[in-house]
Scaffold this active site. Structure first.
Site, short mmCIF file in Angstrom:
data_model
loop_
_atom_site.label_atom_id
_atom_site.label_comp_id
_atom_site.label_asym_id
_atom_site.label_seq_id
_atom_site.Cartn_x
_atom_site.Cartn_y
_atom_site.Cartn_z
N ARG A 109 -5.47 -5.43 6.46
CA ARG A 109 -5.99 -5.30 5.10
C ARG A 109 -7.39 -5.91 5.14
O ARG A 109 -7.53 -7.13 5.34
CB ARG A 109 -5.10 -6.02 4.09
CG ARG A 109 -5.74 -6.13 2.71
CD ARG A 109 -4.77 -6.49 1.62
NE ARG A 109 -3.91 -5.35 1.30
CZ ARG A 109 -3.15 -5.30 0.21
NH1 ARG A 109 -3.13 -6.31 -0.65
NH2 ARG A 109 -2.39 -4.23 -0.03
N HIS A 136 -6.10 3.30 0.50
CA HIS A 136 -4.81 2.61 0.59
C HIS A 136 -3.73 3.65 0.92
O HIS A 136 -2.87 3.97 0.10
CB HIS A 136 -4.53 1.93 -0.75
CG HIS A 136 -3.45 0.88 -0.69
ND1 HIS A 136 -2.82 0.50 0.48
CD2 HIS A 136 -2.90 0.11 -1.69
CE1 HIS A 136 -1.93 -0.44 0.21
NE2 HIS A 136 -1.95 -0.69 -1.09
N GLN A 139 0.17 3.09 0.39
CA GLN A 139 0.59 3.14 -1.01
C GLN A 139 0.90 4.56 -1.44
O GLN A 139 1.90 4.82 -2.12
CB GLN A 139 -0.53 2.56 -1.89
CG GLN A 139 -0.17 2.53 -3.37
CD GLN A 139 0.97 1.57 -3.65
OE1 GLN A 139 0.90 0.42 -3.25
NE2 GLN A 139 2.02 2.02 -4.31
N ASP A 227 -4.06 2.01 -12.20
CA ASP A 227 -4.21 0.85 -11.31
C ASP A 227 -5.07 -0.15 -12.06
O ASP A 227 -5.67 0.17 -13.10
CB ASP A 227 -4.86 1.28 -9.98
CG ASP A 227 -4.90 0.17 -8.93
OD1 ASP A 227 -4.24 -0.88 -9.12
OD2 ASP A 227 -5.60 0.35 -7.91
N CYS A 266 0.58 1.06 -8.58
CA CYS A 266 0.84 0.45 -7.26
C CYS A 266 1.20 -1.03 -7.37
O CYS A 266 1.78 -1.58 -6.43
CB CYS A 266 -0.36 0.64 -6.35
SG CYS A 266 -1.86 -0.20 -6.90
N ARG A 294 7.53 1.38 -0.58
CA ARG A 294 6.54 0.93 0.41
C ARG A 294 7.25 0.63 1.73
O ARG A 294 6.78 0.96 2.81
CB ARG A 294 5.83 -0.35 -0.09
CG ARG A 294 4.92 -0.16 -1.28
CD ARG A 294 3.69 0.67 -0.94
NE ARG A 294 2.95 0.11 0.16
CZ ARG A 294 2.04 -0.88 0.06
NH1 ARG A 294 1.76 -1.38 -1.13
NH2 ARG A 294 1.39 -1.34 1.12
N1 CP Z 1 0.36 -2.37 -3.99
C1 CP Z 1 0.01 -3.28 -3.07
O1 CP Z 1 -0.60 -2.98 -2.02
O2 CP Z 1 0.38 -4.55 -3.38
P1 CP Z 1 -0.06 -5.89 -2.63
O3 CP Z 1 -1.52 -6.09 -2.89
O4 CP Z 1 0.79 -6.95 -3.25
O5 CP Z 1 0.19 -5.73 -1.16
N1 NVA Z 2 -7.07 -1.26 -6.31
C1 NVA Z 2 -6.37 -2.50 -6.07
C2 NVA Z 2 -5.07 -2.24 -5.40
C3 NVA Z 2 -4.26 -3.45 -5.08
C4 NVA Z 2 -2.99 -3.12 -4.36
C5 NVA Z 2 -7.24 -3.43 -5.24
O1 NVA Z 2 -7.90 -2.95 -4.30
O2 NVA Z 2 -7.29 -4.62 -5.54
#
Ligand code: CP
Ligand code: NVA
Length: 308
Positions: A109, A136, A139, A227, A266, A294
């Protein structure tokens, strides 16, 4: 060893994505009612270890990948970039070369999408994108799995995205031509999705319709997706909250969508900002199945990456 990276959904063939999805559904069905830590009967990743690197916070990605490796019969090692020499200036390439000697796959990440690409280029094991500023993909596999599980035929379905045309939206755009759904995206012009992503999908014959309002996007939609208005790394929180407020998913907005339309998010969610509690906690919401999926979707992604 032959392996495959999972970085962006547009890079996979439609048939590969279909196979991953079918495998996810099958694995979920096969372990219904089992304790969550019990290893799948065939233990397909026995002896395999996944490293996970987090440059940003995570609840779902972190726990679901860890449990995915447990259920597949393997193990995982989790670190934040700040815990690693990466956080003190060791290069992404050197980190990739070293971790490739210890583990069988890496999930990252990252703040910058290009770091995942750089890592993958230097690594000699599969690399999985666990969210970047640009996309992502894990997701979206879970989101689409959830919709199928609830009876939606993705081919010909209309999915509306409202609010910020962010990283999650980009992955949903990438997958549209692969699964055959169309997208209706309602954002202020300033927060419109990345033009390159829209072009990629359109070049693959995906139908992506862009609108200035949430109402136009949601009209005729089978699914409404929201989101957070402020993603990790966004600096302009106050401006975003003010400008995106008219794009919140309310009962009135859901009323414009097709009868029985589903709601996805998400998570993490901000009730009263991008979605009202009546919607996310109401009967149209699939968010808890979406979060669970997930785990199942990523198990299928891990197996695909490792050719197992
Ligand atoms: N939806 C998602 O990726 O959640 P987290 O940021 O908690 O991993
Ligand atoms: N769009 C959000 C998704 C988190 C899972 C972010 O990038 O923070």
């Amino acid at each position: 060893m032959a392996y495959r990276n999972f970085i962006d959904l547009w890079q996979l063939e439609a048939a590969e994505l279909r196979a991953i999805m079918d495998s996810a559904h099958a694995m979920k069905r096969a372990r219904q009612g089992w304790p969550k830590g019990k290893i799948d009967a065939d233990a397909p990743l026995a002896g395999h270890t996944l490293a996970m690197i987090f440059e940003k916070s995570s609840t779902r990605t972190r726990f679901s990948f860890d449990m995915a490796m447990t259920q597949l019969g393997g193990s995982s090692i989790i670190a934040t970039a700040a815990d690693m020499q990466l956080g003190r200036g060791e290069t992404v390439e050197d980190t990739a070369r070293v971790l490739s000697r210890y583990v069988d796959a890496v999930m990252i990440r990252a703040n910058n999408h290009s770091d995942v690409e750089t890592f993958a280029a230097a690594a000699s094991v599969p690399v999985i994108n666990g969210l970047t500023d640009r996309s992502h993909p894990c997701q979206i596999m879970a989101d689409l799995m959830t919709l199928e599980e609830h009876g939606l035929d993705l081919k010909g379905a209309r999915l509306a995205w409202v609010g910020d045309g962010n990283n999650v939206c980009s992955s949903l755009i990438h997958a549209a031509p692969k699964f055959g759904y169309s997208m209706a995206i309602g954002t202020p012009e300033r927060y419109a999705p990345d033009e390159d992503d829209v072009e990629i999908a359109r070049e693959m014959q995906g139908r992506i319709d862009l609108y200035d309002t949430a109402e136009e996007a949601v009209a005729g939609a089978d699914v409404v997706i929201a989101d957070t208005f402020v993603s990790m790394g966004d600096a302009d929180a106050d401006e975003r909250l003010a400008e995106l407020d008219p794009y919140a998913v309310t009962e009135d907005l859901m009323g414009i969508a097709n009868g029985g339309a589903k709601f996805l998010h998400c998570l993490p969610a901000h009730r009263g900002e991008e979605v009202d509690a009546e919607i996310i906690d109401g009967p149209q919401s699939l968010v808890w199945d979406e979060a669970e999926n997930r785990l199942h979707a990523q198990k299928a992604v891990l197996r695909w990456c490792l050719g197992k």
